[in-house]
Design a protein around this motif. Structure first.
Motif, PDB file in Angstrom:
ATOM      1  N   LEU B 254      -1.837  -5.668  -9.451  1.00 39.44           N
ATOM      2  CA  LEU B 254      -2.164  -4.562  -8.555  1.00 39.44           C
ATOM      3  C   LEU B 254      -2.359  -3.268  -9.333  1.00 39.44           C
ATOM      4  CD1 LEU B 254       0.266  -5.223  -5.568  1.00 39.44           C
ATOM      5  CD2 LEU B 254      -2.201  -5.491  -5.615  1.00 39.44           C
ATOM      6  N   LEU B 255      -1.509  -3.036 -10.321  1.00 37.85           N
ATOM      7  CA  LEU B 255      -1.600  -1.792 -11.098  1.00 37.85           C
ATOM      8  C   LEU B 255      -2.928  -1.687 -11.840  1.00 37.85           C
ATOM      9  CD1 LEU B 255       1.983  -1.453 -12.583  1.00 37.85           C
ATOM     10  CD2 LEU B 255       0.835   0.234 -11.183  1.00 37.85           C
ATOM     11  N   GLU B 257      -5.636  -3.372 -11.201  1.00 34.86           N
ATOM     12  CA  GLU B 257      -6.715  -3.396 -10.216  1.00 34.86           C
ATOM     13  C   GLU B 257      -6.957  -1.999  -9.660  1.00 34.86           C
ATOM     14  OE1 GLU B 257      -5.731  -6.085  -7.074  1.00 34.86           O
ATOM     15  OE2 GLU B 257      -7.730  -6.969  -7.077  1.00 34.86           O
ATOM     16  N   LYS B 258      -5.864  -1.316  -9.417  1.00 32.39           N
ATOM     17  CA  LYS B 258      -5.935   0.011  -8.799  1.00 32.39           C
ATOM     18  C   LYS B 258      -6.257   1.093  -9.836  1.00 32.39           C
ATOM     19  CE  LYS B 258      -5.099   2.451  -5.070  1.00 32.39           C
ATOM     20  NZ  LYS B 258      -6.087   2.459  -4.031  1.00 32.39           N
ATOM     21  N   ASP B 260      -3.980   2.115 -12.152  1.00 33.46           N
ATOM     22  CA  ASP B 260      -2.750   2.765 -12.616  1.00 33.46           C
ATOM     23  C   ASP B 260      -2.284   2.190 -13.951  1.00 33.46           C
ATOM     24  OD1 ASP B 260      -2.313   4.746 -10.760  1.00 33.46           O
ATOM     25  OD2 ASP B 260      -1.363   3.401  -9.326  1.00 33.46           O
TER      26      ASP B 260
END
Lengths: 360, 535
Positions: B254-255, B257-258, B260
């Motif tokens: 998620l990190l 992908e986003k 971050d």
């Protein structure tokens, strides 16, 4: 009577004086028994944790020097840590050290255990407090609503919501929450306690990120910390809500059938007074216990939530230390958790006396 | 009224944050352009002192902060290049090595890097004698004699005298490991306490001349590095690197992908496939020198039977596991030196052949009821691999009982030689064939009291003759003869050893498309951040 009184009271004390005296005695007696129970609890915790830790089939030196250390390096480390002593002497040595305030160094972080705990515990405290606030502010009203609408649709809906909170794995809920609210919608910030931009500009003062950012006078960092807290606190808050709602509901239901409730209603008291003052007032003691237990549970550190949200809290610290056989860290953290439980127990006792005159 | 009170309470807990969410919301993602953010599991990091550090994550960070005496060329890791040493010469037929120190090299503190620093750093490793010290003490240096054998003979010259002779290439390769990091002696000695050579201080500090210096390390949380503008190969393009401890691969996904995180290091094959389907991400697949093998304890009479060992080698579905389960994270490799290492044997003669395995088991005379226990770390992909092997062994007629435990528990049992079969992972300590050969083909004392707890010892494989040959290969000066010696040893181990050698690791890192110049290299400490740029 006067003579008799003088004879019974040869020191010539007034009636108030023996009462004050005995109150003082009672108080010091309570304080002594409290101290004794704290000491015994912590000692018991230490004994159990220490011996379980030492009989685990894991070589504690693996965490200290690794798998490939030559034998003389292992032997040296074993001597330094006292691992070559009999178990009971190791325990006595450890007790002696903590009595001097030395909790030892964590193998994994290389830092004194107390320094580690001072860093990891505030993260858990911040998360657990926010989650409990959510749980209480929503859980109590929902439980009351469900009980007063017993068997009707609000009750059914609330029961399903609470049941889901109980049954859905918190790990899964955290991941889905991140996927939806962070990755897809962008409503909240991602894993971690604060963005990397602020990570090394905010000086930790008390370890609570919301407070530290405010103390630093950095509004943007405060908001960033807030947005990092929202999702994990909501996920854990849901867990806490589920428990508090169910307990409030069942406590309320038991109380609503009491005769004094019927009497109050027959007397024509407004329903809000019956529910919120009389009924809720009467379930307050068990409800406080429920809330305190839920809070204490969260303060132990929610390992799975902390893992998903990369939240460096106490749960993660203990688990990783345990897996690495870093017993010094596990023992230190266990004492902290023990003290938290004792502290919350005392706080509940104090609150009982405030809400229940019989307890005074 | 009653409802109103409840609604007020709910509004406070839900409404306020919701309003804030709608009105303000978190700041947009994407890492700053001059900062590289890496999402990685770094919970193994326990020290950043090059004399002590021997963990994967710690080794990677130490490599960014220190320049070693000699280095592996990031463009071609089979080549040695100068680090702090500008050049070197081999004297006395390999008995002595002399190094000329690079001029004008400076530590992060501004102190010049001198020959004295070089000698002191190597002496410090030997005197402190922590876990990785054996890489240097194998040359015969001890706390008592090291100052005599490792010394600065001129302001720009250091000489090393070997007490135990080894091939000069082996010595140079060993000096390119983390223990060859040159430390700022002046700075460290300012923080010395009770004659500890700065050991207490350097654990979570940096005192090197590498591309980055340590900004902060918060255990189990993050490491932050700051670029060294005076780095001798040129200042790094990025100003800061933050390695965040993200234990959960789904969170890493998620990190990155986003936006971050710029690089995710521990993703599963499915997560990698999902990301790399998008043009926003790219995959860096780098074969590492790590080997996955099954140890076969020779204390178990069944496994001591060579025919049974041979049969078991034919009862593993190597290709099937790689294709269906490991999906690019491991490749088939059936010798103990990984592809890319000097002297590696790249033949993979074994494949799944149940009939052959059955025939060999029948020939072995081991009897009809074959039962073995199999110790396995309780994490993915080890459990899945073990279950697949349990299945194929079952087809061949061998019943396997899986014992899943925490990795340290498995290791504890393995070190005590209490296992039958164990699934284990090996990674060399430095890029020389001796590092691995010394563990797989060396067992000087097979008794339970044996102190060299090599992999051969752990599996009770008594090999006096092979151990001698492994020792001789380490001394061989002629490169061709040395290579041939390692090839011969590997062939013998492959055919009759107490192991089933199966796979070589391929590290898959997913990078955001705007990140380039990141180098992974063949070992855990060949990762290089210095060349990273973000467009």
């Amino acid at each position: 009577m006067a003579v008799a009184s003088e004879q019974d009271n040869p020191a010539g004390l007034t009636r108030e004086e023996p009462r004050a005296h005995s109150a003082l005695r009672r108080l010091s007696g309570r304080a002594l028994s409290l101290i004794a129970s704290v000491v015994l609890t912590v000692f018991g915790l230490l004994v159990v944790t220490f011996f379980i830790g030492r009989v685990m089939p894991v070589d504690p030196l693996l965490a200290v020097v690794g798998d490939r250390a030559p034998e003389h390096v292992r032997a040296q480390a074993a001597t330094e840590l006292g691992l070559d002593l009999p178990l009971w002497r190791q325990f006595l040595r450890y007790l002696g050290e903590i009595l001097q305030g030395d909790f030892g160094n964590s193998v994994l972080s290389g830092q004194p255990v107390l320094t580690d705990i001072a860093r990891f515990f505030p993260a858990t405290l911040e998360l657990a407090t926010a989650a409990t606030l959510i749980g209480v502010c929503l859980g109590v009203p929902l439980g009351v609503l469900a009980a007063t609408r017993h068997g009707q649709w609000p009750d059914q809906v609330i029961r399903v919501v609470a049941l889901a909170g109980y049954s859905v794995p918190v790990f899964w809920l955290g991941l889905v929450g991140l996927l939806v609210f962070y990755a897809e919608l962008g409503w909240v910030a991602g894993p971690g306690r604060i963005d990397v931009v602020y990570e090394y500009t905010i000086e930790p003062v008390i370890g609570l990120m919301l407070v530290d950012t405010l103390l630093a006078g950095d509004g943007a960092a405060f908001l960033d910390a807030f947005w990092h807290l929202v999702l994990p606190a909501s996920v854990l808050g849901y867990l806490s809500l589920a428990y508090i709602t169910r307990m409030t509901r069942s406590l309320m239901l038991a109380e609503l059938g009491q005769e004094y409730v019927i009497a109050a209603r027959v007397k024509g008291l407004p329903e809000r007074l019956v529910i919120w003052r009389h009924v809720l007032g009467n379930i307050m003691v068990p409800l406080i216990t429920t809330i305190a237990l839920s809070y204490a549970y969260l303060l132990e550190g929610a390992v799975l939530t902390e893992t998903v949200f990369a939240w460096p809290g106490l749960g993660l610290y203990i688990t990783q230390s345990l897996f690495s056989a870093d017993l010094t860290a596990v023992l230190g953290a266990t004492i902290v958790i023990g003290l938290v439980f004792i502290g919350l127990n005392l706080l509940s006792d104090l609150l009982y006396t405030l809400v229940d005159p019989r307890a005074r | 009224m009653q409802r109103r009170t409840m609604l007020t309470a709910m509004a406070l807990s839900v409404g306020v944050p919701a309003t804030l969410a709608a009105g303000l919301g978190p700041a947009g993602a994407a890492t700053p352009p001059d900062t590289l953010v890496i999402a990685k599991n770094i919970d193994d990091m326990i020290t950043l002192d090059p004399a002590e550090c021997f963990e994967f994550s710690g080794g990677e960070i130490v490599a960014q902060m220190y320049t070693r005496l000699v280095m592996l060329d990031p463009k071609d890791f089979s080549q040695l290049i100068g680090g702090v040493a500008e050049s070197w010469e081999v004297l006395d037929d390999g008995g002595r090595l002399a190094f000329k120190i690079r001029p004008d090299l400076k530590f992060h503190s501004g102190n010049p890097v001198t020959a004295e620093d070089v000698a002191w750093s190597l002496q410090r490793v030997v005197i402190l004698d922590k876990t990785p010290a054996f890489i240097l003490t194998q040359f015969g240096w001890t706390a008592d004699n090291v100052k005599e054998h490792v010394k600065a003979t001129a302001p720009d010259r250091v000489e090393l005298t070997l007490v135990n002779r080894f091939a000069p290439t082996l010595v140079l390769n060993a000096l390119s490991a983390g223990v060859g990091s040159i430390v700022d002696s002046k700075l460290v000695l300012e923080h010395e306490a009770d004659g500890d050579l700065g050991y207490g201080w350097l654990k979570n500090q940096s005192a090197g001349s590498g591309a980055f210096r340590l900004l902060a390390w918060k255990a189990k949380d993050a490491v932050a590095l700051e670029a060294n503008p005076d780095f001798y190969l040129g200042a790094p393009a990025i100003k800061r690197v933050i390695v965040r401890h993200i234990g959960e691969p789904a969170t890493q996904l998620l990190l990155v992908e986003k936006g971050d995180a710029d690089i995710a290091r521990n993703l599963s094959p499915d997560q990698i496939a999902k990301l790399t389907a998008s043009p926003d991400f790219k995959l860096l697949a780098q074969p590492k020198q790590s080997i996955l093998y099954i140890g076969l304890n020779q204390k178990n009479p069944l496994l001591a039977n060579p025919k049974v060992r041979e049969a078991l080698r034919w009862a593993v579905d190597y290709e099937g596991l790689v294709t269906n389960l490991l999906k690019g994270q491991w490749q088939v490799h059936q010798s103990f030196l990984g592809d890319g290492m000097f002297g590696a044997l790249n033949d993979s003669p074994y494949r799944l052949d149940i009939e052959k395995a059955k025939a060999l088991l029948a020939e072995s005379g081991a009897g009809p009821e074959l039962k073995i226990t199999f110790d396995v770390p309780n994490t993915s992909p080890y459990i899945d691999i073990a279950q697949a092997i349990q299945g194929s062994f079952g087809q061949a007629g061998v019943t396997v009982e899986l014992i899943q435990s925490d990795q340290k528990q498995v290791l504890t049992k393995y070190r005590a030689r209490n296992h039958d079969m164990v699934l284990m992972y090996w990674s060399p300590d430095y890029l020389d064939p001796h590092s691995t050969t010394d563990y797989f083909a060396n067992n000087p004392d097979n008794s339970d009291e044996g102190t060299a707890k090599t992999i051969a010892w752990r599996n009770a494989w008594d090999i006096p003759e092979l151990s001698e040959r492994a020792g001789e290969a380490a001394l061989e000066i002629d490169p061709e003869a040395r290579e041939q010696a390692y090839l011969d040893i590997q062939k013998e181990v492959q055919a009759s050893g107490a192991y089933i050698l199966m796979f070589q690791q391929v590290e898959n890192s997913v990078l955001r498309a705007n990140v380039s110049g990141y180098v992974s290299g063949p070992t855990f400490d060949t990762v290089t951040y210095a060349g990273v740029t973000k467009s």
